[in-house]
Each structure stands twice: as structure tokens, then as C-alpha cells.
Design an enzyme around this catalytic site. Sequence first.
Site, PDB file in Angstrom:
ATOM      1  N   GLU A   1      49.792  16.764 -37.468  1.00 36.17           N
ATOM      2  CA  GLU A   1      48.589  17.599 -37.502  1.00 36.17           C
ATOM      3  C   GLU A   1      48.568  18.248 -38.870  1.00 36.17           C
ATOM      4  O   GLU A   1      49.454  19.026 -39.214  1.00 36.17           O
ATOM      5  CB  GLU A   1      48.609  18.645 -36.390  1.00 36.17           C
ATOM      6  CG  GLU A   1      47.249  19.291 -36.144  1.00 36.17           C
ATOM      7  CD  GLU A   1      46.916  20.409 -37.105  1.00 36.17           C
ATOM      8  OE1 GLU A   1      45.950  20.248 -37.887  1.00 36.17           O
ATOM      9  OE2 GLU A   1      47.612  21.427 -37.102  1.00 36.17           O
TER      10      GLU A   1
ATOM     11  N   CYS B   1      44.057  25.655 -40.690  1.00 37.74           N
ATOM     12  CA  CYS B   1      43.694  24.301 -41.110  1.00 37.74           C
ATOM     13  C   CYS B   1      42.259  23.965 -40.749  1.00 37.74           C
ATOM     14  O   CYS B   1      41.658  23.063 -41.338  1.00 37.74           O
ATOM     15  CB  CYS B   1      44.659  23.280 -40.520  1.00 37.74           C
ATOM     16  SG  CYS B   1      44.845  23.394 -38.730  1.00 37.74           S
TER      17      CYS B   1
END
Length: 487
Positions: A244, A278
Site C-alpha cells: 500500500e 497517502c
Amino acid sequence: MTELFIDGAWVAGSGPVFASRNPGTDAVAWQGESASAADVDRAVASARRAFAGWSALDFEARCEIVKRFAALLTERKEAIATAIGRETGKPLWEARTEVASMAAKVGISIQAYQERTGEKRQDMADGVAVLRHRPHGVVAVFGPYNFPGHLPNGHIVPALIAGNTVVFKPSELAPGVARATVEVWQEAGLPAGVLNLVQGEKDTGIALANHRQIDGLFFTGSSDTGTLLHKQFGGRPEIVLALEMGGNNPLVIGEVEDIDAAVHHTIQSAFLSAGQRCTCARRIFVPQGAFGDRFLARFADVTSKITADVFDADPQPFMGAVISARAAAKLVDAQARLVEQGAKPIVAMAQRDPRLGFVNAAIVDVTGVANLPDEEHFGPLAQVVRYATFDEAIERANDTAFGLSAGLLADDAKVWEHFRRTIRAGIVNWNRPTNGASSAAPFGGTGRSGNHRPSAYYAADYCAYPMASVESTQLTLPASLSPGLHF
């Protein structure tokens, strides 16, 4: 200094001493010895020894330990939130939500395992077909600094529920949070060796990633590091790799009725967690013309009033420091490079003190920048792009190798339908911030933003592999034999 947790005991590392610092004060937050390659080897060996017993333990028994962990997290919410704030600079109000998310992850992960994996049976001729799921074995978990409790927890919890054992390497910028979290696991009654903690910097991470006795590696962090891991494991199909990573996320602003609501959601998208999520919006697409001018003026006005402060300030700030003085300086340098390429500052970024991680939220208009770099600037630096048509906005929004999150602020449902069909991202939101995500939904993206869907509901998919069986309780000769067989 006993800062490693190996085989159920706190032990000293044999690698170099390193420290983490409070980015808002420069005070030492944690100090200890790093794990050497030999320490990593002992941690992996401990996890390997523990695997047989842990994976054989009844599913409900494993879940009871994990549920105790969640209950203890809730009891210690303030202490762990303080540890998070001290090492990351994150305001306490936000750190508390991180701890709450860690506890909530347990119930979601148990539900996900039962619904997405678990065991299924179907009758067939002369027996039954059974689908079971088996743990991989020893998995390495690499955690980031921006959510040092919640994000590694999103790998560790489903991995343990599935029956894996874990070697956890946290960010070198947040080792104290990792220590506090593992202490809770220890008190919850996790058997020795099931979870091991190796603290350290780059060399520790390399030793763990290169270890031949790990069966999986679960990583949350930068796209550059994740890409290197992807290349490294390209020739090792036996390793399950879950990544991720980051994103150069677009937020497209339509001509909405409520400008203040649009400005609020844009600020949340771009500057929440000091832009260190993010899923934060990096590129803000604003229409040309009078509406876009009014939106930008209001966006700049509200942004200019945001002040950053220490994590435990009273009253609490919207933003704290970014993770380090070095990270703050890199953001200011990134702004300078954009200006050199033709960007126009609307709200300019500055670093308050070269020793600290404080920068102000900034907005730069990059419409005139030719060949705008496809980069993720991990902080409160919003890049504005003015567009003439909605299709142009979508085309430019999709002009990225990343594909984590995207958002649209628009009043017209038809515009939303067009947007969601044509935008390329794993998380696509309408009239919500780009960093709004549900733990009960997949979390992750396409392209350089990663593979699998770590840290949320779909984590169950990569924490266990399916094993198919056809079974009969009694061994009997078939009533009808294949041609050429004579009994």
C-alpha cells in the site's frame, strides 16, 4: 535498553543506537539499539517456531486474544495517543481517532475473515467439496510513520487472526509507538514468538526483507520503496507481497452552490494530518472563470489562517508539525522547484524553524507548468490546476502513474456518474474529502499506488491462501469403473 521484542521477551538489540525526536520540539522521544541481522534472524526463527502452535489454535481462541488487545487499546487510548502525538507531531485530537481506529479494526477483521475466507462446504457425488483457508506462515510487516499505530495494525491484526506469525519492523521515525502497541499485545496474552518487534533503520529493514525464512511481506510506505520491493520479489513467486503506497491524488471542483463547503472539503483533503496521508489531495482542479476565482480566493483566505502547533497544545490546532525538520525542508524545496518551473504561489510555504517540522499549509498554481512532475509531495502543499472543460479536468487528473484516491465536489449527480466511470483510482469519493475512507471497504489503489487492498476489509484475502479439498468419510470402490480396469 531492551527495545526489541523477540520470543515473548524484551531484549537489547546488537545494532547501532538510534533515536526518534518530537518534530515539534526536537526533544528525544525514544532511544534504543537497533536490530542487527543476527537479531532479525532470531526474531524470524522465533516466529517460525511459534507458527505451528498458533495456526493450530482454534479460530475463536485466536480471536479472543485479539479482542482483548482491542479492549486494552481502548483502556489505554490516552497514553497511546500521547505516544503517537509525541513522535509524529500529530495533534492529540487526531491521535485519539487513530487509536480508536486501531481498536475498531479488530471487529472488522474478524468479520472480513469469516465472510471472505473461512470455510465453505458443498455436497458432490460420492463426497463433499470443502474450501478452507490456510495461513502463509511467517510474515514481515513494515509500518509507516504517518499512522504508526493504525496502518501496521491493519496488517498485523488480520495476519494474526488468519493464523500467521509476525515480525514487525516499524518506521525508524516512530519506534516508541511500536513499543507501546506491542506492550498491549503482550498484556493481551499473545503467546511467545507470535509477534516479534525489530526496531531499526535501513539496515534492519534490508535484513528482514531479504530473509529467506519469511513467507510474506506486508508493506505500507512510499512508492519508491514499495517499487524496489516489488522488483526484489519479482523472482520469488513463493512470497505473498502486499503493498500500500502513495498517490498523486486529484480533487476536481465543480461549480457548486456552497463554496464554503467546497473549501472545507478541499482543506480536509489537502491538509489533514499536515498533508501526510497517502489519500490526501495533491492536485486541486479548479474551473476557469468567475466561480473558480471566487473559490480560490476563499480557499486561500481560510488556508492562510491555519496555524500549526505542538501536538498537546491547548487549544488544539488543526495541523501539527510534519514528521521531521528534514521533511519540512524538502517540502519548501519542492515548492521552490515548482516556482522555478513556472508555478505561482497563492499561499507560500515557509519553515518556521530549521530545527523543527513546522510548515504552513501552502497553495501553488501550477497551471502554467509544462510537464508537471508526477510526484507525491508528502505534506501540506496543494497544487492548483485551472481547467476549461470537465473532460479536460478528468484527462489531466488521470495523467498520473498513481491511482490511490480521487474526489469530485459537484452538485449534479450526472456529473458524478461521468466522473466515477472515467476516473482511475481505487478510492473515488463524491462530495467527501479524498482521504475519507471506510474500514469496512477496500483500501488501496491502482498503478504505483500498490497491489492488493491492505489495511482494511480485503486484507483477509492476502493473509491466507485457499485450499480446496474433495473428501469422503469412507473409502469405497466406485460402483462404476473406468474402462480398462478389472477388479
